[in-house]
Motif scaffolding. Sequence first.
Motif, PDB file in Angstrom:
ATOM      1  N   THR A   1     -28.780  26.885 -33.430  1.00 54.31           N
ATOM      2  CA  THR A   1     -29.561  27.158 -34.641  1.00 54.31           C
ATOM      3  C   THR A   1     -28.677  26.789 -35.816  1.00 54.31           C
ATOM      4  O   THR A   1     -27.551  27.285 -35.933  1.00 54.31           O
ATOM      5  CB  THR A   1     -29.958  28.632 -34.732  1.00 54.31           C
ATOM      6  N   VAL A   2     -29.171  25.889 -36.678  1.00 56.98           N
ATOM      7  CA  VAL A   2     -28.349  25.433 -37.792  1.00 56.98           C
ATOM      8  C   VAL A   2     -29.047  25.741 -39.112  1.00 56.98           C
ATOM      9  O   VAL A   2     -30.270  25.738 -39.206  1.00 56.98           O
ATOM     10  CB  VAL A   2     -28.031  23.918 -37.693  1.00 56.98           C
ATOM     11  N   HIS A   3     -28.218  26.022 -40.093  1.00 59.08           N
ATOM     12  CA  HIS A   3     -28.715  26.238 -41.454  1.00 59.08           C
ATOM     13  C   HIS A   3     -27.933  25.319 -42.371  1.00 59.08           C
ATOM     14  O   HIS A   3     -26.703  25.274 -42.322  1.00 59.08           O
ATOM     15  CB  HIS A   3     -28.544  27.692 -41.882  1.00 59.08           C
ATOM     16  N   THR A   4     -28.639  24.560 -43.190  1.00 60.51           N
ATOM     17  CA  THR A   4     -27.996  23.613 -44.086  1.00 60.51           C
ATOM     18  C   THR A   4     -28.289  23.988 -45.538  1.00 60.51           C
ATOM     19  O   THR A   4     -29.377  24.450 -45.867  1.00 60.51           O
ATOM     20  CB  THR A   4     -28.491  22.177 -43.830  1.00 60.51           C
ATOM     21  N   GLU A   5     -27.291  23.790 -46.387  1.00 59.50           N
ATOM     22  CA  GLU A   5     -27.436  24.011 -47.817  1.00 59.50           C
ATOM     23  C   GLU A   5     -26.758  22.873 -48.564  1.00 59.50           C
ATOM     24  O   GLU A   5     -25.703  22.375 -48.139  1.00 59.50           O
ATOM     25  CB  GLU A   5     -26.812  25.340 -48.245  1.00 59.50           C
ATOM     26  N   ARG A   6     -27.355  22.501 -49.683  1.00 61.63           N
ATOM     27  CA  ARG A   6     -26.719  21.482 -50.505  1.00 61.63           C
ATOM     28  C   ARG A   6     -25.496  22.079 -51.187  1.00 61.63           C
ATOM     29  O   ARG A   6     -25.536  23.204 -51.709  1.00 61.63           O
ATOM     30  CB  ARG A   6     -27.696  20.939 -51.541  1.00 61.63           C
TER      31      ARG A   6
ATOM     32  N   TYR B   1     -24.258  18.148 -47.822  1.00 55.87           N
ATOM     33  CA  TYR B   1     -24.680  19.396 -47.195  1.00 55.87           C
ATOM     34  C   TYR B   1     -23.545  20.027 -46.395  1.00 55.87           C
ATOM     35  O   TYR B   1     -22.791  19.342 -45.694  1.00 55.87           O
ATOM     36  CB  TYR B   1     -25.873  19.150 -46.260  1.00 55.87           C
ATOM     37  N   GLY B   2     -23.434  21.333 -46.511  1.00 54.03           N
ATOM     38  CA  GLY B   2     -22.651  22.116 -45.588  1.00 54.03           C
ATOM     39  C   GLY B   2     -23.578  22.602 -44.486  1.00 54.03           C
ATOM     40  O   GLY B   2     -24.804  22.635 -44.646  1.00 54.03           O
ATOM     41  N   ILE B   3     -22.992  22.991 -43.360  1.00 59.66           N
ATOM     42  CA  ILE B   3     -23.819  23.396 -42.223  1.00 59.66           C
ATOM     43  C   ILE B   3     -23.234  24.644 -41.559  1.00 59.66           C
ATOM     44  O   ILE B   3     -22.020  24.775 -41.404  1.00 59.66           O
ATOM     45  CB  ILE B   3     -23.955  22.235 -41.202  1.00 59.66           C
ATOM     46  N   ARG B   4     -24.127  25.545 -41.198  1.00 60.27           N
ATOM     47  CA  ARG B   4     -23.792  26.752 -40.446  1.00 60.27           C
ATOM     48  C   ARG B   4     -24.416  26.601 -39.064  1.00 60.27           C
ATOM     49  O   ARG B   4     -25.631  26.352 -38.947  1.00 60.27           O
ATOM     50  CB  ARG B   4     -24.339  27.978 -41.162  1.00 60.27           C
ATOM     51  N   ILE B   5     -23.622  26.738 -38.022  1.00 60.70           N
ATOM     52  CA  ILE B   5     -24.077  26.522 -36.646  1.00 60.70           C
ATOM     53  C   ILE B   5     -23.916  27.819 -35.873  1.00 60.70           C
ATOM     54  O   ILE B   5     -22.820  28.390 -35.817  1.00 60.70           O
ATOM     55  CB  ILE B   5     -23.260  25.398 -35.976  1.00 60.70           C
ATOM     56  N   GLU B   6     -25.002  28.280 -35.278  1.00 66.84           N
ATOM     57  CA  GLU B   6     -24.982  29.539 -34.544  1.00 66.84           C
ATOM     58  C   GLU B   6     -25.366  29.302 -33.087  1.00 66.84           C
ATOM     59  O   GLU B   6     -26.279  28.520 -32.782  1.00 66.84           O
ATOM     60  CB  GLU B   6     -25.943  30.538 -35.180  1.00 66.84           C
ATOM     61  N   HIS B   7     -24.646  29.988 -32.196  1.00 66.10           N
ATOM     62  CA  HIS B   7     -24.952  29.895 -30.765  1.00 66.10           C
ATOM     63  C   HIS B   7     -24.308  31.082 -30.056  1.00 66.10           C
ATOM     64  O   HIS B   7     -23.128  31.367 -30.258  1.00 66.10           O
ATOM     65  CB  HIS B   7     -24.402  28.589 -30.178  1.00 66.10           C
ATOM     66  N   GLY B   8     -25.087  31.757 -29.249  1.00 68.94           N
ATOM     67  CA  GLY B   8     -24.562  32.853 -28.439  1.00 68.94           C
ATOM     68  C   GLY B   8     -23.905  33.960 -29.240  1.00 68.94           C
ATOM     69  O   GLY B   8     -22.929  34.561 -28.793  1.00 68.94           O
ATOM     70  N   GLY B   9     -24.438  34.216 -30.440  1.00 68.92           N
ATOM     71  CA  GLY B   9     -23.894  35.271 -31.267  1.00 68.92           C
ATOM     72  C   GLY B   9     -22.633  34.903 -32.026  1.00 68.92           C
ATOM     73  O   GLY B   9     -22.003  35.764 -32.657  1.00 68.92           O
ATOM     74  N   ARG B  10     -22.240  33.635 -32.000  1.00 71.43           N
ATOM     75  CA  ARG B  10     -21.056  33.159 -32.691  1.00 71.43           C
ATOM     76  C   ARG B  10     -21.456  32.125 -33.740  1.00 71.43           C
ATOM     77  O   ARG B  10     -22.491  31.459 -33.616  1.00 71.43           O
ATOM     78  CB  ARG B  10     -20.059  32.540 -31.709  1.00 71.43           C
TER      79      ARG B  10
ATOM     80  N   THR C   1     -18.910  26.595 -54.865  1.00 70.07           N
ATOM     81  CA  THR C   1     -20.345  26.829 -55.018  1.00 70.07           C
ATOM     82  C   THR C   1     -20.767  28.063 -54.229  1.00 70.07           C
ATOM     83  O   THR C   1     -20.285  28.283 -53.103  1.00 70.07           O
ATOM     84  CB  THR C   1     -21.166  25.609 -54.539  1.00 70.07           C
ATOM     85  N   PRO C   2     -21.678  28.881 -54.786  1.00 74.28           N
ATOM     86  CA  PRO C   2     -22.175  30.043 -54.040  1.00 74.28           C
ATOM     87  C   PRO C   2     -22.844  29.655 -52.723  1.00 74.28           C
ATOM     88  O   PRO C   2     -22.854  30.467 -51.777  1.00 74.28           O
ATOM     89  CB  PRO C   2     -23.181  30.675 -55.011  1.00 74.28           C
ATOM     90  N   ALA C   3     -23.393  28.445 -52.647  1.00 74.41           N
ATOM     91  CA  ALA C   3     -24.050  28.015 -51.410  1.00 74.41           C
ATOM     92  C   ALA C   3     -23.073  28.019 -50.240  1.00 74.41           C
ATOM     93  O   ALA C   3     -23.426  28.395 -49.115  1.00 74.41           O
ATOM     94  CB  ALA C   3     -24.661  26.625 -51.591  1.00 74.41           C
ATOM     95  N   LEU C   4     -21.830  27.606 -50.497  1.00 77.97           N
ATOM     96  CA  LEU C   4     -20.840  27.588 -49.421  1.00 77.97           C
ATOM     97  C   LEU C   4     -20.436  29.003 -49.024  1.00 77.97           C
ATOM     98  O   LEU C   4     -20.225  29.283 -47.839  1.00 77.97           O
ATOM     99  CB  LEU C   4     -19.615  26.788 -49.861  1.00 77.97           C
TER     100      LEU C   4
ATOM    101  N   THR D   1     -12.420  34.340 -48.246  1.00 80.83           N
ATOM    102  CA  THR D   1     -12.317  35.775 -48.539  1.00 80.83           C
ATOM    103  C   THR D   1     -13.649  36.332 -49.019  1.00 80.83           C
ATOM    104  O   THR D   1     -14.112  37.380 -48.545  1.00 80.83           O
ATOM    105  CB  THR D   1     -11.228  36.016 -49.597  1.00 80.83           C
ATOM    106  N   ARG D   2     -14.278  35.647 -49.981  1.00 85.65           N
ATOM    107  CA  ARG D   2     -15.583  36.112 -50.478  1.00 85.65           C
ATOM    108  C   ARG D   2     -16.616  36.167 -49.358  1.00 85.65           C
ATOM    109  O   ARG D   2     -17.462  37.074 -49.311  1.00 85.65           O
ATOM    110  CB  ARG D   2     -16.086  35.198 -51.594  1.00 85.65           C
ATOM    111  N   ALA D   3     -16.555  35.199 -48.456  1.00 86.38           N
ATOM    112  CA  ALA D   3     -17.549  35.112 -47.380  1.00 86.38           C
ATOM    113  C   ALA D   3     -17.263  36.067 -46.231  1.00 86.38           C
ATOM    114  O   ALA D   3     -18.138  36.315 -45.398  1.00 86.38           O
ATOM    115  CB  ALA D   3     -17.609  33.673 -46.854  1.00 86.38           C
ATOM    116  N   GLY D   4     -16.047  36.573 -46.162  1.00 88.62           N
ATOM    117  CA  GLY D   4     -15.690  37.414 -45.022  1.00 88.62           C
ATOM    118  C   GLY D   4     -15.528  36.628 -43.743  1.00 88.62           C
ATOM    119  O   GLY D   4     -15.713  37.176 -42.638  1.00 88.62           O
ATOM    120  N   ALA D   5     -15.182  35.350 -43.855  1.00 87.99           N
ATOM    121  CA  ALA D   5     -14.967  34.523 -42.669  1.00 87.99           C
ATOM    122  C   ALA D   5     -13.785  35.058 -41.868  1.00 87.99           C
ATOM    123  O   ALA D   5     -12.793  35.533 -42.432  1.00 87.99           O
ATOM    124  CB  ALA D   5     -14.727  33.074 -43.076  1.00 87.99           C
ATOM    125  N   ARG D   6     -13.874  34.964 -40.552  1.00 92.63           N
ATOM    126  CA  ARG D   6     -12.861  35.567 -39.692  1.00 92.63           C
ATOM    127  C   ARG D   6     -11.674  34.648 -39.422  1.00 92.63           C
ATOM    128  O   ARG D   6     -10.593  35.107 -39.036  1.00 92.63           O
ATOM    129  CB  ARG D   6     -13.506  35.987 -38.368  1.00 92.63           C
TER     130      ARG D   6
END
Length: 250
Positions: free
Chosen positions: A132-137, A145-154, A165-168, A206-211
Amino acid sequence: MKLTVVGCSGSFPSAESACSSYLVEADGFRLLLDMGNGALGELQRHCGLYDLDAIFLSHLHADHCIDMCAYFVARYYRHDGGRCDPIPVYGPEGTEHRLTTAYADTPSASSMSEVFDFHTVKPSTFEIGPFTVHTERVAHPVEAYGIRIEHGGRTLTYSGDTGVTPALDELARDADLFLCEAAFTHGKESIPDLHLNGREAGETATRAGARRLVLTHIPPWTDPQVNLTDARAVYEGPVELAVPRRSYEI
């Protein structure tokens, strides 16, 4: 998911790395993120020429897409086994025209679409194979575009090329791995809506809380250790530099 760095140099290939290209695998499906200068040769260290299942192009600057012209040759003119069926290619509006123009001598104006099944990317959520992917300009001089890729809860987030940009921030929200460009040097280059520096990549994570943060797209004229130090100064999680042929289990 498994992420493999095929190429991570920004702007043009370095002596050690091809330009941007990242292989994402899950459930036997192979998705390639970008195919910049030199990437096609390096890709063959990780999978066969005809083993990709889909390609995502973040934007149409040469260091992210130009080896698609070479890949066209490999797919269109393959004699052993016949011409390849079209592979899905997700990119900004005008991707087919951009590649046809760059190649400049395709047999016809529609030859690219005989081996590439082009899909126009807009800000949206959709499926690519098991992902499942989500794209934002994002913030870049061309449609990017940046892309968020989700699979198996990760979750894996790839910034593409962008300024702050706030989109990222939203794409990277709670991401297990954030693959983020850091082309500029803090205190040296300051051009809005073009690229991030190491400090800005760390602040975004940091703002995003990325691990976990992996810095990429660092051009040969930039000292990556400076950018790594700058990112670590503002981000408390694990952070490292992208290295060609390194793989990550997500």
